[in-house]
Design an enzyme around this catalytic site. Structure first.
Site, PDB file in Angstrom:
ATOM      1  N   HIS A  46      -9.538   1.459   5.099  1.00 42.13           N
ATOM      2  CA  HIS A  46      -8.240   1.646   5.759  1.00 42.13           C
ATOM      3  C   HIS A  46      -8.409   2.615   6.930  1.00 42.13           C
ATOM      4  O   HIS A  46      -9.175   3.571   6.844  1.00 42.13           O
ATOM      5  CB  HIS A  46      -7.205   2.176   4.763  1.00 42.13           C
ATOM      6  CG  HIS A  46      -5.812   2.082   5.303  1.00 42.13           C
ATOM      7  ND1 HIS A  46      -5.317   2.991   6.219  1.00 42.13           N
ATOM      8  CD2 HIS A  46      -4.836   1.162   5.106  1.00 42.13           C
ATOM      9  CE1 HIS A  46      -4.078   2.626   6.544  1.00 42.13           C
ATOM     10  NE2 HIS A  46      -3.759   1.528   5.886  1.00 42.13           N
ATOM     11  N   ASN A 106       0.874  -1.180   0.000  1.00 41.00           N
ATOM     12  CA  ASN A 106       0.000   0.000   0.000  1.00 41.00           C
ATOM     13  C   ASN A 106       0.908   1.225   0.000  1.00 41.00           C
ATOM     14  O   ASN A 106       1.509   1.554   1.023  1.00 41.00           O
ATOM     15  CB  ASN A 106      -0.895  -0.039   1.251  1.00 41.00           C
ATOM     16  CG  ASN A 106      -1.709   1.239   1.410  1.00 41.00           C
ATOM     17  OD1 ASN A 106      -1.752   2.081   0.510  1.00 41.00           O
ATOM     18  ND2 ASN A 106      -2.362   1.378   2.560  1.00 41.00           N
ATOM     19  N   TRP A 107       1.000   1.864  -1.141  1.00 44.93           N
ATOM     20  CA  TRP A 107       1.935   2.994  -1.269  1.00 44.93           C
ATOM     21  C   TRP A 107       1.427   4.251  -0.579  1.00 44.93           C
ATOM     22  O   TRP A 107       2.150   5.226  -0.448  1.00 44.93           O
ATOM     23  CB  TRP A 107       2.203   3.301  -2.752  1.00 44.93           C
ATOM     24  CG  TRP A 107       2.942   2.240  -3.491  1.00 44.93           C
ATOM     25  CD1 TRP A 107       3.349   1.015  -3.000  1.00 44.93           C
ATOM     26  CD2 TRP A 107       3.387   2.283  -4.858  1.00 44.93           C
ATOM     27  NE1 TRP A 107       4.012   0.304  -3.978  1.00 44.93           N
ATOM     28  CE2 TRP A 107       4.043   1.067  -5.126  1.00 44.93           C
ATOM     29  CE3 TRP A 107       3.287   3.240  -5.871  1.00 44.93           C
ATOM     30  CZ2 TRP A 107       4.604   0.784  -6.384  1.00 44.93           C
ATOM     31  CZ3 TRP A 107       3.837   2.962  -7.113  1.00 44.93           C
ATOM     32  CH2 TRP A 107       4.487   1.741  -7.366  1.00 44.93           C
ATOM     33  N   LYS A 108       0.179   4.250  -0.189  1.00 40.32           N
ATOM     34  CA  LYS A 108      -0.433   5.447   0.422  1.00 40.32           C
ATOM     35  C   LYS A 108      -0.204   6.662  -0.498  1.00 40.32           C
ATOM     36  O   LYS A 108      -0.152   6.485  -1.713  1.00 40.32           O
ATOM     37  CB  LYS A 108       0.082   5.651   1.845  1.00 40.32           C
ATOM     38  CG  LYS A 108      -0.080   4.363   2.671  1.00 40.32           C
ATOM     39  CD  LYS A 108       0.120   4.530   4.141  1.00 40.32           C
ATOM     40  CE  LYS A 108      -0.088   3.182   4.836  1.00 40.32           C
ATOM     41  NZ  LYS A 108       0.016   3.273   6.287  1.00 40.32           N
ATOM     42  N   GLY A 120       2.952  -1.059   4.252  1.00 39.41           N
ATOM     43  CA  GLY A 120       3.002   0.365   3.931  1.00 39.41           C
ATOM     44  C   GLY A 120       4.413   0.795   3.603  1.00 39.41           C
ATOM     45  O   GLY A 120       4.949   0.507   2.528  1.00 39.41           O
ATOM     46  N   GLU A 128      -6.663   4.943   7.947  1.00 36.46           N
ATOM     47  CA  GLU A 128      -6.389   6.353   7.635  1.00 36.46           C
ATOM     48  C   GLU A 128      -7.601   7.006   6.965  1.00 36.46           C
ATOM     49  O   GLU A 128      -7.860   8.189   7.147  1.00 36.46           O
ATOM     50  CB  GLU A 128      -5.129   6.454   6.751  1.00 36.46           C
ATOM     51  CG  GLU A 128      -3.882   6.171   7.587  1.00 36.46           C
ATOM     52  CD  GLU A 128      -2.731   5.516   6.844  1.00 36.46           C
ATOM     53  OE1 GLU A 128      -2.730   5.526   5.602  1.00 36.46           O
ATOM     54  OE2 GLU A 128      -1.837   4.974   7.522  1.00 36.46           O
ATOM     55  N   GLY A 186       2.828   2.373  10.856  1.00 40.82           N
ATOM     56  CA  GLY A 186       3.802   3.451  10.697  1.00 40.82           C
ATOM     57  C   GLY A 186       4.539   3.812  11.971  1.00 40.82           C
ATOM     58  O   GLY A 186       5.208   4.839  12.039  1.00 40.82           O
ATOM     59  N   SER A 189       3.655  -1.986  10.326  1.00 40.68           N
ATOM     60  CA  SER A 189       5.110  -2.081  10.495  1.00 40.68           C
ATOM     61  C   SER A 189       5.685  -3.437  10.079  1.00 40.68           C
ATOM     62  O   SER A 189       6.590  -3.967  10.729  1.00 40.68           O
ATOM     63  CB  SER A 189       5.512  -1.741  11.941  1.00 40.68           C
ATOM     64  OG  SER A 189       5.141  -0.410  12.235  1.00 40.68           O
ATOM     65  N   GLU A 228      -5.262  -4.732  10.675  1.00 41.22           N
ATOM     66  CA  GLU A 228      -4.225  -3.720  10.881  1.00 41.22           C
ATOM     67  C   GLU A 228      -4.475  -2.976  12.185  1.00 41.22           C
ATOM     68  O   GLU A 228      -5.254  -2.004  12.202  1.00 41.22           O
ATOM     69  CB  GLU A 228      -4.244  -2.715   9.720  1.00 41.22           C
ATOM     70  CG  GLU A 228      -3.971  -3.314   8.359  1.00 41.22           C
ATOM     71  CD  GLU A 228      -3.413  -2.284   7.380  1.00 41.22           C
ATOM     72  OE1 GLU A 228      -2.365  -2.568   6.795  1.00 41.22           O
ATOM     73  OE2 GLU A 228      -4.005  -1.195   7.228  1.00 41.22           O
TER      74      GLU A 228
HETATM   75  P1  13P Z   1       3.153   0.503   7.651  1.00 40.51           P
HETATM   76  O1  13P Z   1       3.643  -0.796   7.065  1.00 40.51           O
HETATM   77  O2  13P Z   1       3.886   1.695   7.145  1.00 40.51           O
HETATM   78  O3  13P Z   1       3.082   0.418   9.150  1.00 40.51           O
HETATM   79  O4  13P Z   1       1.638   0.688   7.138  1.00 40.51           O
HETATM   80  C1  13P Z   1       0.749  -0.350   7.270  1.00 40.51           C
HETATM   81  C2  13P Z   1      -0.485  -0.035   6.512  1.00 40.51           C
HETATM   82  O5  13P Z   1      -1.230   0.845   6.883  1.00 40.51           O
HETATM   83  C3  13P Z   1      -0.752  -0.801   5.283  1.00 40.51           C
HETATM   84  O6  13P Z   1      -2.019  -0.550   4.813  1.00 40.51           O
END
Ligand code: 13P
Length: 251
Positions: free
Chosen positions: A97, A9-11, A236, A99, A175, A215, A169
């Protein structure tokens, strides 16, 4: 047998030009020793370029989006429809998600509408669920996560459910560098599967893949992937570095 599924997931990262550089680099070193299914989920603006390069470079990876609206078209300024994604060759869409829930106020009800629409339009949803640290510390994580699952899947029938991937998650692990212990992550994934088997036939519940996200990195992926109910990862930050992403795929 569930085929392990690792998705990046590149966000909100990488312009379409940077995304193309990333894929050229990825292709030059690509290997997939474990025969996992791989997906990359770039921002909307890079999807077209990424698809072109995946095809041209014959990289065996699926394409996912990070969100979509549930209507097919209309006066919804700024939104992207499932038809538009489908036309670009998108196979998966991340929905719910944390976020999106936190910054864009998405509710379980909205996520439910999006799941229904993605399935009706031929795009497979990756449904994200997970608790905050506060909820975990109060000992309410399981009720909360299973409640999210139930509400997000309201009215989703057996056939539709077979197309789902669930991503557990825990928000406190996203993160932050803090990963859930394998016991905690696997325990929750196994409770999610238990709940799925109450909502659907055992066979369907057994076939739905459950990813862990939060993470995930080269140093913890192997342990996670060897747990009984973790079938993959939604990655992520580490999916933005070619070396780390390849190390994760080849755990
Ligand atoms: P990280 O791997 O950066 O913690 O993010 C996880 C995430 O939100 C994947 O959707």
């Amino acid at each position: 047998m569930r085929v392990p599924f690792i998705a990046g997931n590149w966000k909100m990262n990488l312009t379409h030009l940077e995304a193309m550089d990333f894929l050229v680099d990825l292709e030059s070193r690509f290997e997939n020793k474990n025969g996992c299914e791989i997906a990359v989920c770039p921002p909307f603006t890079s999807i077209r370029s990424v698809k072109t390069l995946l095809d041209e470079k014959k990289i065996e990876a699926s394409l996912g989006a990070q969100n979509m609206f549930y209507e097919q078209s209309g006066a919804y300024t700024g939104e992207i429809s499932p038809l538009m994604l489908k036309a670009l060759g998108v196979e998966y869409v991340i929905l719910g998600h944390s976020e999106r829930r936190q910054y864009f106020y998405e509710t379980n009800g909205l996520v439910n509408q999006k799941i229904k629409s993605s399935i009706a339009n031929g795009i497979k949803p990756i449904l994200c669920i997970g608790e905050t640290l506060d909820i975990r510390e109060r000992g309410e994580a399981e009720d909360f996560v299973l409640g999210q699952l139930k509400e997000c899947l309201d009215g989703i029938d057996q056939d539709a459910a077979a197309l789902l991937t669930i991503a557990y998650e825990p928000i406190w692990a996203i993160g932050t560098g803090k990963t859930a212990t394998v016991q905690d992550a696997n325990g929750m994934c196994s409770r999610i599967r238990g709940k799925l088997s109450k909502l659907y036939k055992d066979k369907t519940a057994e076939e739905i893949r459950i990813q862990y996200g939060g993470s995930v990195k080269p140093s913890n992926i192997s342990e996670l992937m060897h747990a009984s109910d973790i079938d993959g990862a939604l990655v992520g930050g580490a999916s933005l570095k070619v070396d780390d992403f390849l190390d994760i795929i080849n755990y």
